[in-house]
Design an enzyme around this catalytic site. Structure first.
Site, short mmCIF file in Angstrom:
data_model
loop_
_atom_site.label_atom_id
_atom_site.label_comp_id
_atom_site.label_asym_id
_atom_site.label_seq_id
_atom_site.Cartn_x
_atom_site.Cartn_y
_atom_site.Cartn_z
N HIS A 108 -3.91 13.84 -23.29
CA HIS A 108 -4.26 13.09 -22.08
C HIS A 108 -3.28 13.52 -20.99
CE1 HIS A 108 -6.59 9.67 -24.28
NE2 HIS A 108 -7.40 10.61 -23.83
N ASP B 265 -1.75 12.37 -18.48
CA ASP B 265 -0.53 11.66 -18.08
C ASP B 265 0.63 11.94 -19.03
OD1 ASP B 265 -2.10 10.22 -19.93
OD2 ASP B 265 -1.15 8.31 -19.42
N HIS B 266 0.37 12.72 -20.08
CA HIS B 266 1.45 13.07 -21.01
C HIS B 266 1.80 14.56 -21.00
CE1 HIS B 266 1.73 9.09 -23.05
NE2 HIS B 266 0.57 8.98 -22.45
#
Lengths: 303, 303
Positions: free
Chosen positions: B64, B66-67
């Site tokens: 994902h 955001d990581h």
């Protein structure tokens, strides 16, 4: 009509303290065009209080990371923040492949229409048109295929001289005709000559964006006479060899190009991380082209 | 031995004002381990005055954005800034495919060795070991394959009681033997009992990082008794349905997990953008687990 550009990023290659990689936001008549999207562009939008949801068009110049690594994050956030209106994205063909691979592995199905328009770097062409402007690609000479973008305002309607129209008791239903240049003849024979009740509209303005390029002037025809030219100026001229080697431009060269192109204003950016202080770059460009400004982040320039 | 973690990003999904997507920097004995790398991580490193060149190991939990959207930029900048020492990268297999595609189109040939270690999310295993610690994967339950990481300090050597050793005129050449627990017998028959001149080393500490997961405790065995547990706490418990639906954890659940696992300290993060103020999340976790802290960016926690 508003025609202004806000700088969101001005560093080349890597971010440095207080300077992010390249991104600019063009506001033309309250429609928003993002030009390049380096890493952290969405954070910069937040920082300057600009809603990403306003952006309907994104133009990517080339696939060096400092010009597009912030794109996938921005597109993802638009999705997560509930965007449903379409977004049109212009850039090198492979950009879509890169985005799709990342969406695939995150199992993200973007819920708005992402309309991708591949931009070839072989020759300049018109790639976009709406009621406010047209956009043409500019073929630059960089290490990988790279296009700049030329934003050309459309010819506006004539400006009404409202006080004179009120004096003559001409009512609003006639304004559209007058704006389009028509004379009016009333049933009682009274004639309203357009030229006495309107004035010429502002000259259409042009903004040229030249992201990364060798200063070989191969794109001169396209930037000729622009109202404002953004041109990269990665190095001071004492680093001309390095500029040539990396297909970049010096501040002096950017000034010379602006002068030869006869533009009104020059904006320089894409500063190498070696320059903590930018004044020498400005001084150098101004030594040949007086109306030069630095692309400082957060600043907005009227075109 | 230093064993501390600095928070570089604490927001979930999208960046919000003053909070960046997830990233943490673990310092174990002055070796640096980056855990996840959301967009803008390299800017955060600059902001907190941490040299990216210090990082030799990067662990990505899942794909994902955001990581990991900040990873390609960080790796590129390391290259542009002249890195030559190897860098070891741990993460889902497809991560390499994503990076290689971007390097291909930017025509970037990374000049340092990027040693990629694919991490499968099928079952937990030891994935790394050096003189200071071992690292194991933790299998989390998220919407896509996702692994946490468990950093386990190695048993240290015995601590010397320097004053007593000086009194007894034991010279430094005997120190390595004493550190390893040996008694000394000198030619004159004098015996130095190890237990009188050394003390037990600090207990090895453990840091568990659980990035994104449903709070189903399926990973309980692995986090049991950790010195410090970082656990996501995306929502307040009144949004439990949303947490379950998105395979995330509430602050209350994070506290309950820490309690059940019998850890010493809990650090919560990955806060939803809906929370401008984080105190309620802290209060909720503390209502079941007192020694909880918020993963505030720029803060460093001793493990």
């Amino acid at each position: 009509m508003k025609f202004e550009v806000t700088i969101l990023g001005s560093s080349s290659a890597t971010p440095v303290y207080n300077r992010n990689p390249t991104a600019q936001l063009l506001n033309c008549n309250e429609k928003f065009y993002l030009i390049d999207c380096g890493e952290g562009t969405q954070q910069q939008l937040i920082r300057y209080g600009i809603k990403a949801s306003k952006i309907d068009y994104i133009f990517i110049s080339h696939l060096h990371g400092d010009h597009y690594f912030g794109l996938v994050g921005l597109l993802s956030s638009m999705h997560l923040n509930g965007r449903i209106k379409p977004l049109r994205l212009f850039g090198p063909k492979a950009l879509l492949e890169i985005l799709e691979l990342q969406f695939k592995y995150s199992e993200t199905v973007i819920r708005y229409a992402l309309e991708f328009v591949p931009v070839e770097a072989d020759h300049s062409r018109m790639i976009f048109e709406n009621a406010d402007l047209t956009v043409e690609s500019i073929i630059l000479n960089h290490r990988i295929p790279c296009t700049g973008y030329k934003f050309i305002q459309k010819k506006r309607l004539r400006k009404l001289l409202i006080e004179k129209l009120e004096e003559a008791q001409i009512t609003v239903e006639y304004f559209p005709l007058l704006k389009r240049g028509a004379d009016l003849t009333f049933p009682d024979g009274r004639v309203i000559l357009n030229k006495e009740y309107t004035m010429d509209p502002d000259e259409p303005k042009t903004y040229c964006y030249c992201s990364d390029t060798l200063a070989d002037g191969s794109y001169m025809a396209q930037i000729k006479g622009a109202t404002a030219l953004y041109h990269e100026a990665t190095f001071l001229h004492d680093m001309l060899d390095r500029a040539n080697q990396t297909h970049h431009t010096t501040a002096l060269q950017a000034g010379e190009i602006a002068k030869e192109a006869g533009v009104e204003h020059l904006l320089i950016g894409h500063f190498s991380s070696r320059y903590k202080v930018l004044q020498p770059l400005l001084d150098e460009a101004r030594s040949v082209f007086e109306t030069t400004e630095l692309a400082i982040e957060g600043n907005t320039f009227q075109i």
